[in-house]
Design a protein around this motif. Structure first.
Motif, short mmCIF file in Angstrom:
data_model
loop_
_atom_site.label_atom_id
_atom_site.label_comp_id
_atom_site.label_asym_id
_atom_site.label_seq_id
_atom_site.Cartn_x
_atom_site.Cartn_y
_atom_site.Cartn_z
N THR A 31 0.81 -1.22 0.00
CA THR A 31 0.00 0.00 0.00
C THR A 31 0.85 1.27 0.00
O THR A 31 0.47 2.26 -0.60
CB THR A 31 -0.95 0.04 1.22
OG1 THR A 31 -0.19 -0.16 2.41
CG2 THR A 31 -2.01 -1.03 1.11
N LYS A 32 2.01 1.24 0.64
CA LYS A 32 2.83 2.44 0.72
C LYS A 32 3.62 2.70 -0.56
O LYS A 32 3.81 3.84 -0.95
CB LYS A 32 3.79 2.36 1.91
CG LYS A 32 3.10 2.49 3.24
CD LYS A 32 4.10 2.46 4.37
CE LYS A 32 3.39 2.54 5.71
NZ LYS A 32 4.32 2.40 6.83
N PRO A 34 3.59 0.49 -4.04
CA PRO A 34 3.26 -0.70 -4.82
C PRO A 34 4.36 -1.13 -5.81
O PRO A 34 4.63 -2.33 -5.96
CB PRO A 34 1.99 -0.32 -5.57
CG PRO A 34 1.41 0.80 -4.80
CD PRO A 34 2.57 1.52 -4.17
#
Length: 101
Positions: A31-32, A34
């Motif tokens: 999520t931070k 990809p």
């Protein structure tokens, strides 16, 4: 702000706020970052680091099973693992009495 002002604890009439800072290292998450996560995952897979990969049952259910993105035979085999669940939640709030700040 607290770090820049070298503050770790702020005290007031009704209590205090304490700041604790932990520093460390970690790999990027999906999520931070990809793109970095994908590149790192490919490197780990090519190195046969299978013990680093775990089944994400939430992604399997929500992204593949529910959205019917799986082959029908696989979807049918997975259907026996679907569990019904029931959740309850209590929500509270504090009401300020007249005359209180």
């Amino acid at each position: 702000y607290c770090e820049a002002a070298d503050l770790a604890k702020l005290e007031g009439d009704s209590g205090y706020i304490k700041l604790t800072i932990y520093k460390g290292e970690e790999f990027p998450s999906a999520t931070k970052d990809p793109a970095a996560f994908l590149e790192m995952s490919e490197l780990a897979r090519r190195a046969k680091l299978d013990e680093c990969f775990k089944l994400d049952v939430n992604a399997l259910y929500k992204e593949l099973y529910l959205k019917e993105k799986l082959p029908p035979d696989l979807r049918e085999r997975l259907s026996k693992f679907v569990i019904e669940k029931k959740q309850s939640r209590f929500t509270t709030s504090y009401k300020i009495k007249d005359g209180e700040d």
